[in-house]
Structures are given as structure tokens and as C-alpha cells.
Design a protein around this motif. Sequence first.
Motif, PDB file in Angstrom:
ATOM      1  N   VAL A 170      49.118 -65.540  81.994  1.00  0.00           N
ATOM      2  CA  VAL A 170      50.371 -66.285  82.006  1.00  0.00           C
ATOM      3  C   VAL A 170      51.469 -65.347  81.524  1.00  0.00           C
TER       4      VAL A 170
ATOM      5  N   ASP B   5      54.584 -69.110  90.712  1.00  0.00           N
ATOM      6  CA  ASP B   5      55.718 -69.031  89.794  1.00  0.00           C
ATOM      7  C   ASP B   5      56.763 -70.079  90.149  1.00  0.00           C
TER       8      ASP B   5
ATOM      9  N   ASP C 124      53.069 -60.334  80.462  1.00  0.00           N
ATOM     10  CA  ASP C 124      52.079 -61.402  80.545  1.00  0.00           C
ATOM     11  C   ASP C 124      50.954 -61.160  79.548  1.00  0.00           C
TER      12      ASP C 124
ATOM     13  N   ALA D 267      56.041 -64.202  82.185  1.00  0.00           N
ATOM     14  CA  ALA D 267      57.369 -64.500  82.722  1.00  0.00           C
ATOM     15  C   ALA D 267      58.078 -63.206  83.076  1.00  0.00           C
TER      16      ALA D 267
ATOM     17  N   PRO E 106      58.890 -67.901  85.128  1.00  0.00           N
ATOM     18  CA  PRO E 106      57.562 -68.011  84.528  1.00  0.00           C
ATOM     19  C   PRO E 106      56.484 -68.070  85.605  1.00  0.00           C
TER      20      PRO E 106
END
Length: 207
Positions: A122, A181, A110, A124, A162
Motif C-alpha cells: 500500500v 489507485d 509504499d 501513495a 493512493p
Amino acid sequence: MKRTLLFALALLLTLGTSLHAAETTRRRPLAYNGFSGGMMLHTGYVSRGHIAVGAAPAQHIAGMPVGIGGALKVRFGNHLRIGTEGYASSLSYGDWGSSVSIGWGGLLADWCFPMGRFTPYVGATIGGGVVENLTLTSTPPLDLLPEADTSYRTYGVGLLVPFAGVDYALTSRISLTFKADYMFTLGSPKFDTPTGVRCYVGFMFSH
């Protein structure tokens, strides 16, 4: 005079150390910068298709899952974090106590944005998990007799998850974290792998 000289030397030493640290950070923007780890609870809303066993009415796989898990992240520079996470999540559906669960984990990355006490991020996770789906077509009796028209499935699945969230620093080492998520299955989708938004809350401990 001596005090003034000592003060000037201390000031120069402090300034030199600060400039050296800044130069090191500038030359090595992805230098190791500590790690954090913690536990989270989650719920949300997930769904899939309908499943029918025998002559019983089809049951819709949908609802609010509950689960627990955790993450470990190593920080490089001021923004990049790489690590791993894993969770177990279960969902009850239908009228007779059917349930589907998934345990999954993988490698995460992230990008975070420190803003005082708040650190939005942010990223994944890519990995996999195991799905277990028990479908009942009547209320189980309180005995050890076999159940008619009962289905049990278990299989592995690849996942791409994500996420986005925010850490709130309670102290210099403890943060409250919130994230959401969405789970995508890799490869051919299964009819009974529930997907949707999961929302997490927990604590992260930094070192």
C-alpha cells in the motif's frame, strides 16, 4: 579428524557470517536492499461532470480510460520502497469523438509485506500532471476546415494518488504486478479532470 575439524571451522564461519548479517540488519532496518522497475497498462472507470459547448447537448465525461506507464522503486530494509512513477491516460466520451487525456507523475512511497511469492503493498504518489480536453459537438469531416463550436483546454493539476496492489514473483528477478489507485486533485477541482479507480497490470524487474 582433519575433515571433522575443517567441517567445524566451516560451520562456525557460516554461523558467524549469518549472525553478522542478522546483526547488521537489526542495527540498520532501513538499509538499501535493491531496486525494481517496470511497465504497466491500465484501465478502470473514471468520471467527472458534464461539459456543454455552444448549443450542442451537454456531454458526460465518463467511461473506461486506457493508458500506459511505469514505476521505479528503491527498497530500504524489508518493507519500505521509495521511488517515482508516471503514466499517460486517455478517455473518449460523448457522441462525436471528444477526448480527455492526462499525463502525470510524481514521487511515491509504499510499504510492502513479503509473503513467499506474494508481496502485497500500500502506498501513495504525490505529484502533478497536465490535462488536455478536446470537446467536439459534431462528427469531424475528413478535411482541414475549421470546426465550429469546438473547445480545447489544457492546464496543470496537482495530484495525490493512493494505491494498493500485490506483486507475484515469477522468478527471483521478475514479478507480475497488479494494483489499483484513485486520483485526487489538489487545490480547486476542475470540472473536466476525470477521477476514479484505475486498475494496472504489468511486470516489475528486480535487481
